[in-house]
Design an enzyme around this catalytic site. Structure first.
Site, PDB file in Angstrom:
ATOM      1  N   PHE A 305      17.643  66.126  28.382  1.00  0.00           N
ATOM      2  CA  PHE A 305      18.275  67.321  28.237  1.00  0.00           C
ATOM      3  C   PHE A 305      19.886  67.570  28.180  1.00  0.00           C
ATOM      4  O   PHE A 305      20.891  67.059  29.087  1.00  0.00           O
ATOM      5  CB  PHE A 305      18.580  68.715  29.541  1.00  0.00           C
ATOM      6  CG  PHE A 305      17.268  69.304  29.064  1.00  0.00           C
ATOM      7  CD1 PHE A 305      16.612  70.475  27.924  1.00  0.00           C
ATOM      8  CD2 PHE A 305      15.833  68.643  29.458  1.00  0.00           C
ATOM      9  CE1 PHE A 305      15.662  70.610  28.132  1.00  0.00           C
ATOM     10  CE2 PHE A 305      14.985  69.454  29.622  1.00  0.00           C
ATOM     11  CZ  PHE A 305      14.306  70.219  28.245  1.00  0.00           C
ATOM     12  N   ASP A 306      20.781  66.691  27.065  1.00  0.00           N
ATOM     13  CA  ASP A 306      21.890  66.079  27.035  1.00  0.00           C
ATOM     14  C   ASP A 306      23.302  67.476  27.276  1.00  0.00           C
ATOM     15  O   ASP A 306      23.988  66.919  27.498  1.00  0.00           O
ATOM     16  CB  ASP A 306      22.440  65.001  25.498  1.00  0.00           C
ATOM     17  CG  ASP A 306      21.418  63.211  26.255  1.00  0.00           C
ATOM     18  OD1 ASP A 306      21.163  63.003  27.420  1.00  0.00           O
ATOM     19  OD2 ASP A 306      21.487  63.187  24.901  1.00  0.00           O
ATOM     20  N   THR A 307      22.937  68.300  26.936  1.00  0.00           N
ATOM     21  CA  THR A 307      23.559  69.099  27.046  1.00  0.00           C
ATOM     22  C   THR A 307      23.451  69.771  28.017  1.00  0.00           C
ATOM     23  O   THR A 307      24.521  70.117  29.250  1.00  0.00           O
ATOM     24  CB  THR A 307      22.939  69.933  25.856  1.00  0.00           C
ATOM     25  OG1 THR A 307      23.425  69.690  24.945  1.00  0.00           O
ATOM     26  CG2 THR A 307      24.157  71.354  26.066  1.00  0.00           C
ATOM     27  N   TYR A 310      23.072  67.136  30.815  1.00  0.00           N
ATOM     28  CA  TYR A 310      24.694  65.765  31.592  1.00  0.00           C
ATOM     29  C   TYR A 310      26.141  67.142  30.625  1.00  0.00           C
ATOM     30  O   TYR A 310      26.744  66.411  31.438  1.00  0.00           O
ATOM     31  CB  TYR A 310      24.245  65.190  30.858  1.00  0.00           C
ATOM     32  CG  TYR A 310      22.950  63.904  31.681  1.00  0.00           C
ATOM     33  CD1 TYR A 310      23.285  63.057  32.307  1.00  0.00           C
ATOM     34  CD2 TYR A 310      21.833  64.109  30.453  1.00  0.00           C
ATOM     35  CE1 TYR A 310      22.273  62.897  33.202  1.00  0.00           C
ATOM     36  CE2 TYR A 310      20.857  63.206  30.873  1.00  0.00           C
ATOM     37  CZ  TYR A 310      21.130  62.972  32.832  1.00  0.00           C
ATOM     38  OH  TYR A 310      19.968  61.673  32.860  1.00  0.00           O
ATOM     39  N   GLY A 388      25.804  57.942  28.082  1.00  0.00           N
ATOM     40  CA  GLY A 388      24.723  56.414  28.321  1.00  0.00           C
ATOM     41  C   GLY A 388      24.639  56.293  27.196  1.00  0.00           C
ATOM     42  O   GLY A 388      25.421  55.297  26.518  1.00  0.00           O
ATOM     43  N   TYR A 390      23.473  56.559  24.505  1.00  0.00           N
ATOM     44  CA  TYR A 390      23.599  56.595  22.669  1.00  0.00           C
ATOM     45  C   TYR A 390      24.814  57.440  22.629  1.00  0.00           C
ATOM     46  O   TYR A 390      25.356  57.801  23.603  1.00  0.00           O
ATOM     47  CB  TYR A 390      22.248  58.000  22.658  1.00  0.00           C
ATOM     48  CG  TYR A 390      21.116  57.381  21.938  1.00  0.00           C
ATOM     49  CD1 TYR A 390      21.456  57.295  20.426  1.00  0.00           C
ATOM     50  CD2 TYR A 390      20.589  57.186  22.792  1.00  0.00           C
ATOM     51  CE1 TYR A 390      20.096  56.699  20.250  1.00  0.00           C
ATOM     52  CE2 TYR A 390      18.765  56.808  21.969  1.00  0.00           C
ATOM     53  CZ  TYR A 390      18.852  56.687  20.840  1.00  0.00           C
ATOM     54  OH  TYR A 390      17.727  55.892  20.062  1.00  0.00           O
ATOM     55  N   ASP A 391      25.297  57.056  21.249  1.00  0.00           N
ATOM     56  CA  ASP A 391      27.153  58.476  21.329  1.00  0.00           C
ATOM     57  C   ASP A 391      25.920  59.434  19.871  1.00  0.00           C
ATOM     58  O   ASP A 391      25.245  58.973  18.741  1.00  0.00           O
ATOM     59  CB  ASP A 391      27.709  56.628  20.184  1.00  0.00           C
ATOM     60  CG  ASP A 391      28.054  55.949  21.342  1.00  0.00           C
ATOM     61  OD1 ASP A 391      29.294  56.298  21.388  1.00  0.00           O
ATOM     62  OD2 ASP A 391      27.042  55.505  21.513  1.00  0.00           O
ATOM     63  N   HIS A 439      10.655  57.494  20.544  1.00  0.00           N
ATOM     64  CA  HIS A 439      11.230  59.472  20.935  1.00  0.00           C
ATOM     65  C   HIS A 439      11.517  59.985  20.379  1.00  0.00           C
ATOM     66  O   HIS A 439      11.686  59.383  19.144  1.00  0.00           O
ATOM     67  CB  HIS A 439      12.314  58.642  22.197  1.00  0.00           C
ATOM     68  CG  HIS A 439      13.311  57.635  21.216  1.00  0.00           C
ATOM     69  ND1 HIS A 439      13.506  56.795  21.176  1.00  0.00           N
ATOM     70  CD2 HIS A 439      14.459  57.962  20.731  1.00  0.00           C
ATOM     71  CE1 HIS A 439      14.439  56.014  20.618  1.00  0.00           C
ATOM     72  NE2 HIS A 439      15.346  57.232  20.821  1.00  0.00           N
ATOM     73  N   HIS A 600      11.596  58.914  16.241  1.00  0.00           N
ATOM     74  CA  HIS A 600      12.517  57.522  16.890  1.00  0.00           C
ATOM     75  C   HIS A 600      11.455  56.745  17.061  1.00  0.00           C
ATOM     76  O   HIS A 600      11.337  56.231  17.846  1.00  0.00           O
ATOM     77  CB  HIS A 600      13.553  57.032  17.056  1.00  0.00           C
ATOM     78  CG  HIS A 600      14.572  56.215  16.937  1.00  0.00           C
ATOM     79  ND1 HIS A 600      15.650  56.028  17.742  1.00  0.00           N
ATOM     80  CD2 HIS A 600      14.655  55.027  16.136  1.00  0.00           C
ATOM     81  CE1 HIS A 600      16.118  54.777  16.933  1.00  0.00           C
ATOM     82  NE2 HIS A 600      15.126  54.251  16.158  1.00  0.00           N
TER      83      HIS A 600
END
Length: 645
Positions: A305-307, A310, A388, A390-391, A439, A600
């Site tokens: 959960f990038d939001t 992180y 990390g 990914y952008d 993913h 993806h």
């Protein structure tokens, strides 16, 4: 490229708007207040510092001149990195006092992971004998590895309950220019308690050869000779930009919007209006998750959960170092708190500019002989964040015709794994011995709608074909089926491309001269939802990904689709839990939550640097205007057009 001077977060007056971002001075004040309350020790870290947003009704009453400005407050998450004890704190900037300090129960979810904690884990594993031994058995020197600690999820392990856990992979980095993502040390994973720190477990189920081929996409031997033949493209606006900026407030043609930013959500757009009429009170990407599909013993837990885990807003890029916008650009600086509670400024964190977007409308009339064309244009407000490997870029577009579009741009480096000799059903083979696991990237947009006011409802619109009948003898008829969503229990909905499903957010109290209720239509991309089994941990923790649409009654405490504390959460908070209240949503103050994204299955062309892929949605006016709002757009008069014979 032309840039305009960055603006600060307040208006020209002494007082910020009620929803303005916290300034550097305010962040410093917050730290002083908390320190004065004896809540800051040498091992305390500031996980999150952001605006504690006042209730919408208070803000709107103040804007209408009917009430004083709400108390300006900050919300702060504190963590003791040696004990794992965390608290949620509310600070009043008006009274310069601590309003509340609430301990956080780690049993249901924890505060996000800090950079400091990643450093603790990397330093710990570099000296951990069992970790070094497992690497040595693979012929890998621990001194030539980098450790990648990652969020652990929640799997009910007894030895992890109440602890702050990360799971760590290793990658070989032969020298300072070597891309470690090209060399995963697979079949191996460390489970680490951050606070102790302690190695709880090592998963060592298989030894794979470490892929050796370089992934340095800047090396000419790998990237190839520079591409030739591309002539420069210059975007010029000799009379300057068409927008005006006052602090965070932007005016552009028929649009107005306030530009905000948050360490968790990143870019926030507020008070969006078109033709001087409100459309959306607040719009943001409130959550995103990246679930992986490889069930291997050392990878089954991978979902980030990038939001919420992180705080991806913390990693906003300074576009001073690399901006992909062209033309007359306006930058907004972003001011955030670091982990010591000290303000830091990310120069040029938000980019705003105009773009030509082709044909707006065109017609050559058979009878009158007229032939006219007008060009579409859009205002672009965007930022990029690097989490990390990914952008992510998030671009909000405002069009002349009243359309709003949100587009996520995904690039960077796909996560790598060792590709098995026998092949894999869960990875793509992209280089010798190197795989990219399958993913998904699933985002949630929180859209606090105010279409012509706060009394809104949602209609589900399906295209319906009609059978042959007395009224349809030739079988050509079709119509639109409208279903009003009246309560929250009805309002967890799935997209359906077979009927062209859209959702219309309409004002229930106003009508135009033809009796239409003004509205905005949500158009979705019709891509797969979460592919994990409904019984899985991730399906429970990221339940928002199981539907494309959720509608809830407005509640200022319900800000994030997966709940307040997502790190190691048990899934008990978030949209499904809130909807159990089954509040009415017909003609009420409502929030629309839209899940979108992409699945993806990586290709060879995605390695070692991934060309941008896209995901998004749009909101289009539907009976919001009584006639075409773009008839008065003037013809273009470009001075630099040329045609070669």
């Amino acid at each position: 490229m032309t840039t305009l001077e960055s603006q600060h977060t307040t208006t020209g007056s002494d007082s910020p708007r009620p929803l303005a971002r916290l300034s550097a001075d305010e962040i410093s004040q917050v730290r002083e207040i908390l320190a004065g309350a004896d809540l800051v020790t040498p091992t305390t870290r500031f996980v999150y510092v952001g605006l504690d947003e006042p209730v919408k009704a208070e803000v709107l009453a103040h804007a209408a001149g009917e009430a004083p400005a709400p108390d300006r407050r900050a919300s702060v998450l504190l963590l003791d990195v040696t004990t794992g004890v965390a608290s949620e704190n509310i600070v009043s900037l008006n009274s310069q006092s601590l309003v509340s300090c609430t301990p956080i129960d780690n049993a249901t979810g924890q505060v996000p992971i800090l950079d400091t904690e990643f450093e603790i884990v990397m330093e710990f594993l570099a000296k951990e004998p069992r970790w070094a031994e497992a690497l040595a058995e693979r012929g890998v020197d621990v001194a030539k590895t980098v450790t990648v600690p990652l969020s652990a999820g929640s799997y009910g392990y007894e030895n992890e309950l109440g602890k702050r856990i990360v799971r760590s992979f290793a990658f070989v980095m032969n020298d300072e220019k070597d891309l470690p993502w090209a060399h995963p040390v697979d079949g191996l994973c460390a489970y680490v308690d951050i606070s102790t720190p302690e190695l709880i477990d090592i998963i060592d189920y298989r030894q794979y050869p470490v892929p050796a081929e370089s992934g340095d996409y800047l090396d000419p031997e790998i990237a190839g000779e520079p591409l030739t033949g591309l002539k420069p493209i210059e975007i010029t606006q000799p009379e300057g930009a068409s927008f005006s900026v006052d602090g965070e407030h932007v005016e552009w043609t028929n649009w107005s919007v306030d530009v905000g930013f948050d360490a968790r959500e990143g870019l926030i757009l507020r008070n969006i209006s078109y033709l001087d009429r409100p459309v959306c009170y607040r719009a943001s990407i409130d959550e995103m998750v990246v679930p992986y599909g490889d069930p291997s013993p050392n990878r089954f837990w991978q979902n980030y959960f990038d939001t919420g885990e992180y705080l991806f807003g913390r990693y906003v890029n300074s576009l001073t170092l690399g901006c992909d916008c062209l033309g007359e650009i306006h930058y907004f600086d972003v001011t955030l708190s670091d982990e010591q509670g000290t303000p830091k400024v990310i120069a040029n964190g938000i980019c705003m500019h105009e773009e030509d977007y082709g044909t707006l409308w065109k017609h050559t009339d058979l009878f009158t002989g007229t032939s006219e064309v007008r060009r579409q244009r859009r205002l672009v407000i965007s930022f990029f964040t690097t989490v990390g490997n990914y952008d992510y870029g998030f671009f909000w577009y405002f069009y002349l015709d009243g359309t709003i579009e949100c587009e996520a741009k995904l690039t960077g480096i796909a996560f790598t794994a060792a590709y098995p000799e026998e092949g894999s059903d869960y990875q793509s083979h992209v280089a010798p011995g190197l795989g990219l696991p399958y993913h998904q990237h699933l985002f949630n947009a929180r859209l606090d709608m105010t279409v012509d006011g706060v009394a809104n409802a949602v209609d589900e619109i399906d295209a319906v074909s009609l059978p042959v009948s007395d009224t349809n003898p030739w079988g050509n008829a079709f119509t639109a089926k409208t279903t009003r969503l009246t309560s929250e229990s009805q309002a967890a909905r799935s997209a359906d491309a077979s009927v062209g499903r859209t959702w219309h957010i309409v004002n229930t109290e106003k009508t135009d001269r033809l009796g239409h209720h003004p509205g905005y239509a949500l158009h979705t991309a019709q891509t797969p939802k979460l592919l994990a089994d409904p019984s899985s941990s991730i399906a429970k923790r990221a339940a928002f990904t199981t539907r494309e649409l959720w509608v809830t009654a407005y509640d200022p405490s319900q800000r994030y689709a997966a709940g307040r504390f997502v790190n190691q959460s048990d899934g008990s908070d978030g949209l499904p839990a809130w909807q159990q209240a089954d509040r009415p949503i017909d003609g009420e103050d409502i929030v629309v939550w839209h899940t979108f994204g992409l699945t993806h299955f990586p290709r060879s062309e995605d390695w070692p640097i991934m060309p941008v892929d896209y995901a998004g949605f749009s909101l289009k006016p539907y009976n919001f205007c009584e006639k075409s709002p773009v008839m008065n757009v003037p013809p273009s008069t470009a001075k630099h057009c040329c045609a070669h014979e």
